[in-house]
Design a protein around this motif. Structure first.
Motif, PDB file in Angstrom:
ATOM      1  N   TYR A 133       1.165  15.034  -9.388  1.00 22.05           N
ATOM      2  CA  TYR A 133       1.647  16.179  -9.527  1.00 22.05           C
ATOM      3  C   TYR A 133       2.339  16.138 -11.383  1.00 22.05           C
ATOM      4  N   GLU A 134       2.207  15.116 -11.705  1.00 26.91           N
ATOM      5  CA  GLU A 134       2.732  14.914 -13.070  1.00 26.91           C
ATOM      6  C   GLU A 134       1.737  14.590 -14.113  1.00 26.91           C
ATOM      7  N   ASP A 135       0.502  13.892 -13.766  1.00 26.68           N
ATOM      8  CA  ASP A 135      -0.514  13.452 -14.802  1.00 26.68           C
ATOM      9  C   ASP A 135      -1.589  13.095 -14.042  1.00 26.68           C
ATOM     10  N   ARG A 136      -2.811  13.799 -13.743  1.00 30.29           N
ATOM     11  CA  ARG A 136      -3.816  13.597 -13.071  1.00 30.29           C
ATOM     12  C   ARG A 136      -4.636  12.483 -13.593  1.00 30.29           C
ATOM     13  N   ASP A 137      -4.846  12.685 -14.952  1.00 27.64           N
ATOM     14  CA  ASP A 137      -5.640  11.609 -15.672  1.00 27.64           C
ATOM     15  C   ASP A 137      -5.118  10.061 -15.131  1.00 27.64           C
ATOM     16  N   LEU A 138      -3.627  10.073 -15.261  1.00 28.37           N
ATOM     17  CA  LEU A 138      -3.123   8.644 -14.825  1.00 28.37           C
ATOM     18  C   LEU A 138      -3.229   8.339 -13.455  1.00 28.37           C
ATOM     19  N   ALA A 139      -3.122   9.415 -12.533  1.00 30.31           N
ATOM     20  CA  ALA A 139      -3.221   9.232 -11.185  1.00 30.31           C
ATOM     21  C   ALA A 139      -4.824   8.570 -11.167  1.00 30.31           C
ATOM     22  N   SER A 140      -5.570   9.319 -11.706  1.00 27.31           N
ATOM     23  CA  SER A 140      -7.272   8.819 -11.366  1.00 27.31           C
ATOM     24  C   SER A 140      -7.383   7.181 -11.734  1.00 27.31           C
ATOM     25  N   ASP A 141      -6.667   7.041 -13.032  1.00 29.12           N
ATOM     26  CA  ASP A 141      -6.764   5.621 -13.525  1.00 29.12           C
ATOM     27  C   ASP A 141      -6.097   4.642 -12.555  1.00 29.12           C
ATOM     28  N   PHE A 142      -5.161   5.140 -11.959  1.00 31.43           N
ATOM     29  CA  PHE A 142      -4.058   4.309 -10.917  1.00 31.43           C
ATOM     30  C   PHE A 142      -4.811   4.124  -9.617  1.00 31.43           C
ATOM     31  N   VAL A 143      -5.682   5.160  -9.238  1.00 27.08           N
ATOM     32  CA  VAL A 143      -6.489   4.877  -8.072  1.00 27.08           C
ATOM     33  C   VAL A 143      -7.708   3.832  -8.427  1.00 27.08           C
ATOM     34  N   SER A 144      -8.131   3.941  -9.605  1.00 29.45           N
ATOM     35  CA  SER A 144      -9.295   3.145 -10.003  1.00 29.45           C
ATOM     36  C   SER A 144      -8.840   1.668 -10.008  1.00 29.45           C
ATOM     37  N   ARG A 145      -7.537   1.454 -10.678  1.00 33.65           N
ATOM     38  CA  ARG A 145      -6.754  -0.020 -10.683  1.00 33.65           C
ATOM     39  C   ARG A 145      -6.614  -0.446  -9.252  1.00 33.65           C
ATOM     40  N   LEU A 146      -5.820   0.357  -8.590  1.00 32.15           N
ATOM     41  CA  LEU A 146      -5.748   0.036  -7.079  1.00 32.15           C
ATOM     42  C   LEU A 146      -7.038  -0.626  -6.268  1.00 32.15           C
ATOM     43  N   ALA A 147      -8.272   0.251  -6.175  1.00 32.99           N
ATOM     44  CA  ALA A 147      -9.256  -0.150  -5.742  1.00 32.99           C
ATOM     45  C   ALA A 147      -9.880  -1.350  -6.484  1.00 32.99           C
ATOM     46  N   SER A 148      -9.730  -1.413  -7.802  1.00 30.66           N
ATOM     47  CA  SER A 148     -10.107  -2.852  -8.296  1.00 30.66           C
ATOM     48  C   SER A 148      -9.310  -3.971  -7.801  1.00 30.66           C
ATOM     49  N   CYS A 149      -7.953  -4.014  -7.588  1.00 32.51           N
ATOM     50  CA  CYS A 149      -6.901  -5.113  -6.972  1.00 32.51           C
ATOM     51  C   CYS A 149      -7.633  -5.365  -5.686  1.00 32.51           C
ATOM     52  N   TYR A 150      -7.825  -4.435  -4.812  1.00 39.96           N
ATOM     53  CA  TYR A 150      -8.118  -4.684  -3.512  1.00 39.96           C
ATOM     54  C   TYR A 150      -9.731  -5.178  -3.444  1.00 39.96           C
ATOM     55  N   LEU A 166       1.236   6.970  -6.435  1.00 31.99           N
ATOM     56  CA  LEU A 166       0.090   7.838  -6.554  1.00 31.99           C
ATOM     57  C   LEU A 166       0.367   9.440  -6.463  1.00 31.99           C
ATOM     58  N   THR A 167       1.212   9.665  -5.205  1.00 37.74           N
ATOM     59  CA  THR A 167       1.433  11.034  -4.877  1.00 37.74           C
ATOM     60  C   THR A 167       2.385  11.541  -5.998  1.00 37.74           C
ATOM     61  N   SER A 168       3.192  10.897  -6.568  1.00 39.68           N
ATOM     62  CA  SER A 168       4.103  11.313  -7.542  1.00 39.68           C
ATOM     63  C   SER A 168       3.138  11.571  -8.729  1.00 39.68           C
ATOM     64  N   LEU A 169       2.264  10.831  -9.206  1.00 38.27           N
ATOM     65  CA  LEU A 169       1.438  11.145 -10.240  1.00 38.27           C
ATOM     66  C   LEU A 169       0.464  12.128 -10.194  1.00 38.27           C
ATOM     67  N   LEU A 228       0.763  -1.108   0.080  1.00 38.99           N
ATOM     68  CA  LEU A 228       0.147  -0.008   0.024  1.00 38.99           C
ATOM     69  C   LEU A 228       0.777   1.248   0.051  1.00 38.99           C
ATOM     70  N   PHE A 229       1.932   1.090   0.572  1.00 40.09           N
ATOM     71  CA  PHE A 229       2.832   2.470   0.705  1.00 40.09           C
ATOM     72  C   PHE A 229       3.522   2.718  -0.605  1.00 40.09           C
ATOM     73  N   ASN A 230       3.790   1.657  -1.363  1.00 44.86           N
ATOM     74  CA  ASN A 230       4.551   1.780  -2.634  1.00 44.86           C
ATOM     75  C   ASN A 230       3.399   2.248  -3.506  1.00 44.86           C
ATOM     76  N   SER A 231       2.390   1.776  -3.403  1.00 36.32           N
ATOM     77  CA  SER A 231       1.193   2.145  -4.368  1.00 36.32           C
ATOM     78  C   SER A 231       0.905   3.719  -4.162  1.00 36.32           C
ATOM     79  N   LEU A 232       0.776   4.159  -2.990  1.00 38.82           N
ATOM     80  CA  LEU A 232       0.446   5.689  -2.453  1.00 38.82           C
ATOM     81  C   LEU A 232       1.479   6.402  -2.943  1.00 38.82           C
TER      82      LEU A 232
END
Length: 366
Positions: A198-215, A193-196, A186-190
């Motif tokens: 600031y860099e790419d909000r759309d990719l960050a949103s997709d990353f959160v969605s995938r993380l939630a899907s995994c859990y 996500l923190t880096s994303l 979870l720490f590595n994923s977050l």
């Protein structure tokens, strides 16, 4: 020249002692059926000696032959062990070998050496028939008891193996779930996500969605040991997406599944564990990316392969993950999980299970 003798196990000595005690009991009972006038001459009367050693020889030979046949048939059919068909064959072979042997022993003892053993009888053929049929009854009883004892031990071993496999399967599933729900994951994923953000909000949103899907997948299937291949691949797709984002440019994962995934099932998190295994034991960077391919190479198996780039500081692998996967598969199929490795590639081939599989197959996992 120093002579060497074969080692005799403690278990064999224990079995031999028990059988020798049984022979003594049988001899005492047989002795009661002999002529009363012989009974008073003591245990060392030639007739008593003949019946003692004939009983010892015939019963021990019958037991040893029966043991050898049981081991032979059990070895030839390791999945089923001793069954009714092989049991009947063992009984038939034992009977064919032992009946002539019994006849020879008592014919020689009564007719050829009757004077030497002082076997006093008015009707030698009657004495022969009595001794012959009594020995057959005792021999068959010994064979049936021996096979019954082996069958009971086989049943206990199968029950023990089932309990052990069940514990290992549960342990494997628990470790898989623990590795995904752990604070480290979870720490590595977050952190990613923190880096994303600031860099790419759309990719960050997709990353959160995938993380939630995994859990969600992990929590929904935490009580299930089998899932459909379709669900596992959907979960793996989210997991792969997250790994690619975390290791941008250093990791390539290709999937080529040409079969209909909804028709098959596999143990939960098997594919994810094999992908993680490749990540754990190999070095990868943008200059030397790690390539993992997941492909269906037939109608009944999937192959997970990666190029080998062993970490320089890699500790010796315990291979517990692969062992757990093999043991979980042993619940449901006799098909093996095949692991191969050469200088370039490490490959694991896992069998696919029917979506309707229910029964457990207890076999010796290797």
């Amino acid at each position: 020249m120093k002579l060497s003798f074969p080692k005799i196990s403690k278990r064999y000595l224990k079995v031999f002692a028990i059988r020798w005690m049984i022979v003594n009991i049988i001899f005492f009972l047989v002795k009661l059926t002999l002529d009363h006038k012989v009974k008073h001459d003591g245990a060392f009367h030639p007739q008593a000696v003949f019946y003692y050693f004939s009983a010892f020889f015939l019963l021990m030979t019958t037991w040893e032959l029966n043991d050898w046949l049981i081991r032979k048939y059990a070895k030839n059919d390791v999945s089923n062990g001793l069954n009714v068909k092989s049991g009947m064959r063992i009984l038939a072979i034992n009977t064919i070998v032992c009946i002539p042997l019994i006849a020879v022993v008592y014919y020689v003892g009564i007719f050829e050496f009757g004077d030497l053993f002082k076997i006093e009888t008015d009707n030698p053929w009657l004495r022969f028939r009595i001794d012959f049929f009594r020995a057959i009854v005792l021999g068959l009883s010994a064979i049936l008891f021996n096979m019954f004892s082996f069958a009971l031990n086989q049943k206990r071993e199968l029950e023990h193996k089932m309990n052990r496999l069940e514990k290992e399967a549960l342990t494997s599933k628990y470790k898989s779930l623990k590795s995904q729900i752990s604070p480290h994951f979870l720490f590595n994923s977050l952190n990613t996500l923190t880096s994303l953000m600031y860099e790419d909000r759309d990719l960050a949103s997709d990353f959160v969605s995938r993380l939630a899907s995994c859990y969600r997948y992990i929590l929904d299937n935490r009580e299930e040991d089998l899932v459909s291949l379709e669900k596992e691949l959907n979960f793996l797709d989210s997991f792969i997406f997250m790994m690619k984002v975390r290791h941008e440019g250093a990791l390539t994962i290709k999937s080529d599944i040409t079969i209909e995934p909804r028709n098959f099932s596999i143990p939960t998190l098997t594919l994810q564990m094999l992908v993680e295994n490749a990540l754990k034991h190999n070095y990868y960077s943008k200059e030397k990316p790690l390539l993992i391919t997941i492909s269906s190479n037939s109608e009944n198996s999937i192959q997970i392969q990666n190029n080998i780039q062993v970490r320089t500081s890699e500790e010796e692998s315990t291979k517990l993950g692969l062992k757990n996967i093999k043991n979980r598969y042993a619940f449901y199929t006799t098909d093996k999980v095949i692991v191969t490795s050469d200088e370039k590639y490490f490959t694991v081939t896992i069998p696919l299970l029917s979506k309707d599989i229910k029964e457990i197959s207890i076999i010796k996992a290797s």
